[in-house]
Scaffold this motif. Structure first.
Motif, mmCIF file in Angstrom:
data_model
loop_
_atom_site.group_PDB
_atom_site.id
_atom_site.type_symbol
_atom_site.label_atom_id
_atom_site.label_comp_id
_atom_site.label_asym_id
_atom_site.label_seq_id
_atom_site.Cartn_x
_atom_site.Cartn_y
_atom_site.Cartn_z
ATOM 1 N N ALA A 1 30.487 -56.539 -13.186
ATOM 2 C CA ALA A 1 31.497 -56.454 -12.132
ATOM 3 C C ALA A 1 32.703 -55.666 -12.636
ATOM 4 O O ALA A 1 33.227 -55.940 -13.721
ATOM 5 C CB ALA A 1 31.927 -57.842 -11.699
ATOM 6 N N LEU B 1 36.375 -55.047 -11.611
ATOM 7 C CA LEU B 1 37.385 -55.671 -10.765
ATOM 8 C C LEU B 1 38.729 -54.982 -10.956
ATOM 9 O O LEU B 1 39.116 -54.667 -12.088
ATOM 10 C CB LEU B 1 37.502 -57.156 -11.136
ATOM 11 N N ARG C 1 26.267 -62.511 -1.122
ATOM 12 C CA ARG C 1 26.392 -62.533 -2.592
ATOM 13 C C ARG C 1 25.125 -63.106 -3.229
ATOM 14 O O ARG C 1 24.594 -62.563 -4.194
ATOM 15 C CB ARG C 1 27.591 -63.387 -3.013
ATOM 16 N N LEU D 1 28.944 -53.790 -9.808
ATOM 17 C CA LEU D 1 29.608 -54.204 -8.580
ATOM 18 C C LEU D 1 31.077 -53.817 -8.672
ATOM 19 O O LEU D 1 31.787 -54.263 -9.577
ATOM 20 C CB LEU D 1 29.479 -55.717 -8.389
ATOM 21 N N THR E 1 34.697 -54.133 -6.983
ATOM 22 C CA THR E 1 35.351 -55.018 -6.023
ATOM 23 C C THR E 1 36.809 -55.255 -6.397
ATOM 24 O O THR E 1 37.187 -55.137 -7.566
ATOM 25 C CB THR E 1 34.607 -56.369 -5.943
ATOM 26 N N GLU F 1 34.544 -62.895 -5.898
ATOM 27 C CA GLU F 1 33.307 -62.110 -5.857
ATOM 28 C C GLU F 1 32.892 -61.678 -7.259
ATOM 29 O O GLU F 1 31.739 -61.828 -7.664
ATOM 30 C CB GLU F 1 33.563 -60.891 -4.982
ATOM 31 N N ALA F 2 33.841 -61.120 -8.002
ATOM 32 C CA ALA F 2 33.541 -60.652 -9.357
ATOM 33 C C ALA F 2 33.165 -61.810 -10.276
ATOM 34 O O ALA F 2 32.200 -61.727 -11.042
ATOM 35 C CB ALA F 2 34.748 -59.900 -9.921
ATOM 36 N N GLY G 1 29.287 -61.524 -11.447
ATOM 37 C CA GLY G 1 29.155 -60.724 -12.660
ATOM 38 C C GLY G 1 28.657 -61.518 -13.859
ATOM 39 O O GLY G 1 29.124 -62.639 -14.108
ATOM 40 N N VAL H 1 32.684 -59.204 -16.606
ATOM 41 C CA VAL H 1 33.654 -58.602 -15.704
ATOM 42 C C VAL H 1 34.602 -57.727 -16.523
ATOM 43 O O VAL H 1 35.104 -58.153 -17.562
ATOM 44 C CB VAL H 1 34.468 -59.675 -14.953
#
Length: 346
Positions: free
Chosen positions: A33, A35, A174, A190, A192, A197-198, A202, A205
């Motif tokens: 992820a 972020l 998700r 991903l 974001t 969400e992350a 993830g 991250v």
């Protein structure tokens, strides 16, 4: 050898620096992820990995093969699947034809891969002959994910794929994405700006702020031990209290609290406490701090409770479970669960 290797990527638009010596290593099969706030450089980094933008300097390698830097490989030869914010399905093609778009002619004719992917993303086989206009937003995103996965790309890029969906559907999607990527053993990034969400998706991250990587860690480590106060505020809510650190503890307005980590220098610090770590204590609890409830924001499963400390008048936020919410004006005793993080105070 890492599956994706990004080294010292730097990019400016005119005099505006967007990426500053960004380096990342991503393992095969990892859901990574990325972020960051809007304007932090996430989309530019994604576009460079895909080959849509050229960096001012730096390199990108996939499976040990240079695609940016020593050698430039155009986007269509990088074998990267892409899921955009909007599904961007072809309106004149059926669901099956959209999914099969990137396959060779024999695979398109056999339909085996299409049927397989409909199952992977949780859509009935009967949806194959529907047009995109007959699908809900969440169903269209499932088809977009299946289309990206169809040719078994080296990488899947997920560019804020849930941003156009409502809250309940985002949670459902998700799980769909995580399950589909695991089933395909895909390596994915991903992108974001959404912290939950992350953290929920993830395996690791990376936080990109002002064009620089602020920290790369597992979701739990990132949330529990952010590298600095700015990062702590960005990755979830945080309560900051002035204090004095010495011998592994910090004295602050919520008491004498143990410190996480051993590298906090003695002296003036900011203690960082997550709101859910501040608890309502039972009467007689040793070291509990008196306060009064002033404002409550109820969300059902939990609530934010703003209290004012009796001793100093400072306002502090708690996050309490939905079944244990005080009333406005109710006197409380507060304690802190577990060790806290502290940063030098300048």
């Amino acid at each position: 050898m890492n599956y994706l290797e990004i080294e010292n990527l730097t990019k400016s638009f005119g005099t505006l620096p967007v990426l500053c010596d960004v380096s990342l290593s991503i393992s095969k099969g990892e859901l990574f992820a990325l972020l960051g706030p809007s304007g932090g450089g996430k989309s530019t980094l994604l576009r460079i990995i895909c080959g849509f933008e050229r960096p001012d300097r730096g390199s990108v390698s996939i499976e040990g093969v240079s695609v940016e830097g020593i050698t430039y490989v155009p986007p269509e030869r990088r074998h990267i699947g892409y899921v955009p914010q909007e599904s961007a399905l072809f309106p004149h093609l059926t669901v099956a034809e959209n999914i099969a778009y990137g396959l060779d002619r024999a695979a398109r004719r056999s339909r085996k891969r299409v049927d397989e992917l409909l199952g992977v993303v949780g859509l009935p086989a009967a949806y194959a002959q529907r047009s995109p206009q007959e699908l809900s937003g969440g169903q269209q995103q499932r088809v977009a994910l299946a289309r990206a996965l169809a040719p078994r790309p080296a990488l899947i890029m997920l560019d804020e794929p849930f941003s156009a969906l409502d809250t309940a559907l985002r949670a459902e999607m998700r799980q769909t994405v995580a399950t589909a990527l695991e089933a395909e053993r895909a390596t994915a990034i991903l992108v974001t700006h959404d912290q939950p969400e992350a953290l929920s998706l993830g395996d690791r991250v990376a936080v990109l702020i002002h064009g620089k990587i602020a920290q790369v860690d597992t979701p739990r480590a990132l949330y529990a031990n952010p590298a600095d106060a700015e990062l702590a505020s960005f990755v979830g809510e945080a309560v900051f209290l002035p204090g004095v650190a010495a011998d592994g503890v910090v004295d602050c307005e919520l008491g004498r609290l143990p410190l996480a980590g051993v590298d906090v220098p003695a002296g003036q610090v900011q203690a960082m406490i997550r709101p859910e770590r501040i608890r309502v204590a039972r009467p007689g609890t040793n070291g509990a701090v008196p306060a009064i409830a002033e404002q409550i924001a109820f969300f059902g499963h939990d609530a934010n409770v703003d209290v004012r400390l009796h001793a100093t008048g400072r306002r502090v936020r708690l996050r309490l479970s939905g079944g244990h919410i005080p009333h406005i004006g109710e006197p409380l005793l507060l304690s802190v669960e577990g060790p806290v993080v502290a940063y030098p105070r300048h």
